[in-house]
Design an enzyme around this catalytic site. Sequence first.
Site, PDB file in Angstrom:
ATOM      1  N   GLY A  56     -13.767  12.591  72.240  1.00 49.76           N
ATOM      2  CA  GLY A  56     -13.613  11.049  72.383  1.00 49.76           C
ATOM      3  C   GLY A  56     -13.132  10.588  73.733  1.00 49.76           C
ATOM      4  O   GLY A  56     -13.387  11.272  74.818  1.00 49.76           O
ATOM      5  N   SER A  57     -12.512   9.476  73.541  1.00 50.76           N
ATOM      6  CA  SER A  57     -12.048   8.960  75.173  1.00 50.76           C
ATOM      7  C   SER A  57     -10.868   7.916  74.807  1.00 50.76           C
ATOM      8  O   SER A  57     -10.930   7.212  73.778  1.00 50.76           O
ATOM      9  CB  SER A  57     -13.175   8.529  75.781  1.00 50.76           C
ATOM     10  OG  SER A  57     -12.291   7.542  76.911  1.00 50.76           O
ATOM     11  N   SER A  58      -9.750   7.849  75.708  1.00 51.02           N
ATOM     12  CA  SER A  58      -8.772   7.109  75.218  1.00 51.02           C
ATOM     13  C   SER A  58      -9.103   5.440  75.410  1.00 51.02           C
ATOM     14  O   SER A  58      -8.642   4.630  75.091  1.00 51.02           O
ATOM     15  CB  SER A  58      -7.559   7.272  76.380  1.00 51.02           C
ATOM     16  OG  SER A  58      -7.914   6.951  77.801  1.00 51.02           O
ATOM     17  N   CYS A  59     -10.484   5.275  76.196  1.00 51.75           N
ATOM     18  CA  CYS A  59     -10.830   3.785  76.099  1.00 51.75           C
ATOM     19  C   CYS A  59     -11.459   3.341  74.943  1.00 51.75           C
ATOM     20  O   CYS A  59     -11.824   2.199  75.022  1.00 51.75           O
ATOM     21  CB  CYS A  59     -11.764   3.669  77.299  1.00 51.75           C
ATOM     22  SG  CYS A  59     -13.552   4.404  76.870  1.00 51.75           S
ATOM     23  N   TYR A  86     -19.509   2.195  75.828  1.00 49.40           N
ATOM     24  CA  TYR A  86     -19.199   3.776  75.925  1.00 49.40           C
ATOM     25  C   TYR A  86     -18.241   3.929  74.498  1.00 49.40           C
ATOM     26  O   TYR A  86     -18.456   4.867  73.873  1.00 49.40           O
ATOM     27  CB  TYR A  86     -18.481   4.188  77.067  1.00 49.40           C
ATOM     28  CG  TYR A  86     -17.786   5.535  77.275  1.00 49.40           C
ATOM     29  CD1 TYR A  86     -18.813   6.560  77.321  1.00 49.40           C
ATOM     30  CD2 TYR A  86     -16.488   5.865  77.004  1.00 49.40           C
ATOM     31  CE1 TYR A  86     -18.395   8.025  77.422  1.00 49.40           C
ATOM     32  CE2 TYR A  86     -16.024   7.096  77.292  1.00 49.40           C
ATOM     33  CZ  TYR A  86     -16.931   8.259  77.248  1.00 49.40           C
ATOM     34  OH  TYR A  86     -16.615   9.505  77.592  1.00 49.40           O
ATOM     35  N   LYS A  90     -18.336   6.477  71.432  1.00 51.39           N
ATOM     36  CA  LYS A  90     -17.507   7.431  70.952  1.00 51.39           C
ATOM     37  C   LYS A  90     -16.833   7.262  69.919  1.00 51.39           C
ATOM     38  O   LYS A  90     -16.625   8.400  69.178  1.00 51.39           O
ATOM     39  CB  LYS A  90     -16.603   7.505  72.157  1.00 51.39           C
ATOM     40  CG  LYS A  90     -17.251   8.192  73.492  1.00 51.39           C
ATOM     41  CD  LYS A  90     -17.293   9.723  73.125  1.00 51.39           C
ATOM     42  CE  LYS A  90     -17.588  10.454  74.418  1.00 51.39           C
ATOM     43  NZ  LYS A  90     -17.782  11.769  74.083  1.00 51.39           N
ATOM     44  N   PRO A 113      -9.174  12.535  74.726  1.00 48.57           N
ATOM     45  CA  PRO A 113      -8.438  12.852  75.802  1.00 48.57           C
ATOM     46  C   PRO A 113      -8.076  11.482  76.669  1.00 48.57           C
ATOM     47  O   PRO A 113      -8.830  10.731  76.727  1.00 48.57           O
ATOM     48  CB  PRO A 113      -9.238  13.688  76.452  1.00 48.57           C
ATOM     49  CG  PRO A 113     -10.503  13.770  75.783  1.00 48.57           C
ATOM     50  CD  PRO A 113     -10.432  13.179  74.710  1.00 48.57           C
ATOM     51  N   ASN A 115      -7.596  10.022  80.828  1.00 49.93           N
ATOM     52  CA  ASN A 115      -8.043  10.186  82.085  1.00 49.93           C
ATOM     53  C   ASN A 115      -8.128  11.351  82.538  1.00 49.93           C
ATOM     54  O   ASN A 115      -6.964  11.815  82.442  1.00 49.93           O
ATOM     55  CB  ASN A 115      -7.613   8.882  83.030  1.00 49.93           C
ATOM     56  CG  ASN A 115      -7.839   7.627  82.484  1.00 49.93           C
ATOM     57  OD1 ASN A 115      -9.143   7.030  82.236  1.00 49.93           O
ATOM     58  ND2 ASN A 115      -6.860   6.856  82.369  1.00 49.93           N
ATOM     59  N   HIS A 129     -14.381   7.863  88.363  1.00 47.15           N
ATOM     60  CA  HIS A 129     -13.231   7.276  88.025  1.00 47.15           C
ATOM     61  C   HIS A 129     -12.428   7.150  88.978  1.00 47.15           C
ATOM     62  O   HIS A 129     -12.678   7.569  90.238  1.00 47.15           O
ATOM     63  CB  HIS A 129     -12.696   8.060  86.811  1.00 47.15           C
ATOM     64  CG  HIS A 129     -13.460   7.496  85.441  1.00 47.15           C
ATOM     65  ND1 HIS A 129     -14.353   8.380  84.950  1.00 47.15           N
ATOM     66  CD2 HIS A 129     -13.076   6.830  84.921  1.00 47.15           C
ATOM     67  CE1 HIS A 129     -14.705   7.950  83.797  1.00 47.15           C
ATOM     68  NE2 HIS A 129     -14.011   6.887  83.498  1.00 47.15           N
ATOM     69  N   TRP A 152      -9.738  -0.969  94.481  1.00 44.96           N
ATOM     70  CA  TRP A 152     -10.487  -2.259  93.781  1.00 44.96           C
ATOM     71  C   TRP A 152      -9.357  -2.781  92.690  1.00 44.96           C
ATOM     72  O   TRP A 152      -8.359  -2.019  92.312  1.00 44.96           O
ATOM     73  CB  TRP A 152     -11.386  -1.286  92.569  1.00 44.96           C
ATOM     74  CG  TRP A 152     -12.531  -0.934  93.257  1.00 44.96           C
ATOM     75  CD1 TRP A 152     -12.876  -0.888  94.569  1.00 44.96           C
ATOM     76  CD2 TRP A 152     -13.579  -0.117  92.574  1.00 44.96           C
ATOM     77  NE1 TRP A 152     -14.079  -0.360  94.694  1.00 44.96           N
ATOM     78  CE2 TRP A 152     -14.534   0.365  93.570  1.00 44.96           C
ATOM     79  CE3 TRP A 152     -13.892   0.234  91.272  1.00 44.96           C
ATOM     80  CZ2 TRP A 152     -15.714   0.843  93.344  1.00 44.96           C
ATOM     81  CZ3 TRP A 152     -14.949   0.999  90.906  1.00 44.96           C
ATOM     82  CH2 TRP A 152     -16.094   1.204  91.991  1.00 44.96           C
ATOM     83  N   ARG A 159      -2.317   3.786  84.269  1.00 42.37           N
ATOM     84  CA  ARG A 159      -3.341   4.733  83.783  1.00 42.37           C
ATOM     85  C   ARG A 159      -2.466   5.910  83.770  1.00 42.37           C
ATOM     86  O   ARG A 159      -1.457   6.430  84.394  1.00 42.37           O
ATOM     87  CB  ARG A 159      -4.519   5.091  84.382  1.00 42.37           C
ATOM     88  CG  ARG A 159      -5.473   3.913  84.533  1.00 42.37           C
ATOM     89  CD  ARG A 159      -6.432   3.484  83.345  1.00 42.37           C
ATOM     90  NE  ARG A 159      -7.225   2.443  83.431  1.00 42.37           N
ATOM     91  CZ  ARG A 159      -7.001   1.111  83.077  1.00 42.37           C
ATOM     92  NH1 ARG A 159      -5.655   0.766  83.196  1.00 42.37           N
ATOM     93  NH2 ARG A 159      -7.869   0.268  83.631  1.00 42.37           N
ATOM     94  N   ASP A 219      -9.988  -5.163  86.980  1.00 44.90           N
ATOM     95  CA  ASP A 219      -8.833  -4.323  86.737  1.00 44.90           C
ATOM     96  C   ASP A 219      -9.162  -3.426  85.552  1.00 44.90           C
ATOM     97  O   ASP A 219      -8.362  -2.460  85.401  1.00 44.90           O
ATOM     98  CB  ASP A 219      -7.537  -5.086  86.323  1.00 44.90           C
ATOM     99  CG  ASP A 219      -6.560  -5.544  87.695  1.00 44.90           C
ATOM    100  OD1 ASP A 219      -6.857  -4.822  88.929  1.00 44.90           O
ATOM    101  OD2 ASP A 219      -5.877  -6.213  87.827  1.00 44.90           O
TER     102      ASP A 219
END
Length: 268
Positions: A56-59, A86, A90, A113, A115, A129, A152, A159, A219
């Site tokens: 998956g992803s932390s987002c 995304y 996921k 996981p 980043n 990223h 940016w 993070r 952000d």
Amino acid sequence: MERARPHAVFVCAATVGGILANSTRPAEFLYDNLAIEANIIESAHRAGVEKLLFLGSSCIYPRLAPQPMTEDMLLAGPLEPTNQWYAVAKIAGIKLCQAYRRQYGCDFISAMPTNLFGPGDNYDLQQGHVAAAMQVKVHHAKITRAPSIEIWGSGRPRREFLYVDDLADALVFMMQHYSDESHLNVGTGIDISIRELAELVAKVAGFSGGFVYDASKPDGMPRKVMNVDKLKALGWVAKTSLEEGFRLSYEWYVQNAGAKREPSLAGH
Ligand code: GDP
């Protein structure tokens, strides 16, 4: 899958990208990832794969989830709009693993996981990223003797970053020692601001210029750091410090990607 007959499958394949890629290519981020996971998981089931680990992803956690984020925060609130496409795909992948576990008794598990950074990263400034982007920008500024690099957003979002070899180690550990419905967070549990990240990469690269903030860029999530107590309790912790990780990563970038093609920074 039928021909190779693997007994274990790590589902790392995905259409991925940074904050800009996510918000400008929503159809690809949703469709590609749904197709990848549905096809791999179903065919692993059909081929009788013994164990499968989905990434998956932390987002995928809600935008305003209490930090550090625990595993039970999944689906506890609205998603961050810049990466919702995304995230939805996921989340579906994690649910697929749970559903195949319940209905068919498949030993399919999920890791979440944080980043990542390290050798082999995507160093494209539009698609990649922030960790990779900082290395590219700092390196370019160093060799062109530019007075500053552009960051940016405000530099204030926080993070967490995990060195890629530590993730690989954690995934093998989970494959060997974990078998349950809940996904497990994989990270360090430590976060830094984007400004601090820029300072760290500048230090590693030996760049002494300044930073300019581009407020026209988003952000994204104000803070993203994972609670990694569950994985720790099973006996796994990350070994590579941030500074050591960025040293290894930057060295790799300079010798490989960086040496081949200097990036054009026009328009970034
Ligand atoms: P996110 O973790 O999903 O938000 O994705 P990113 O890794 O792309 O961005 C993390 C944070 O770094 C965001 O606040 C970005 O605005 C910020 N950032 C600062 N400079 C850059 C850059 O050059 N590239 C990227 N991708 N992000 C940057």
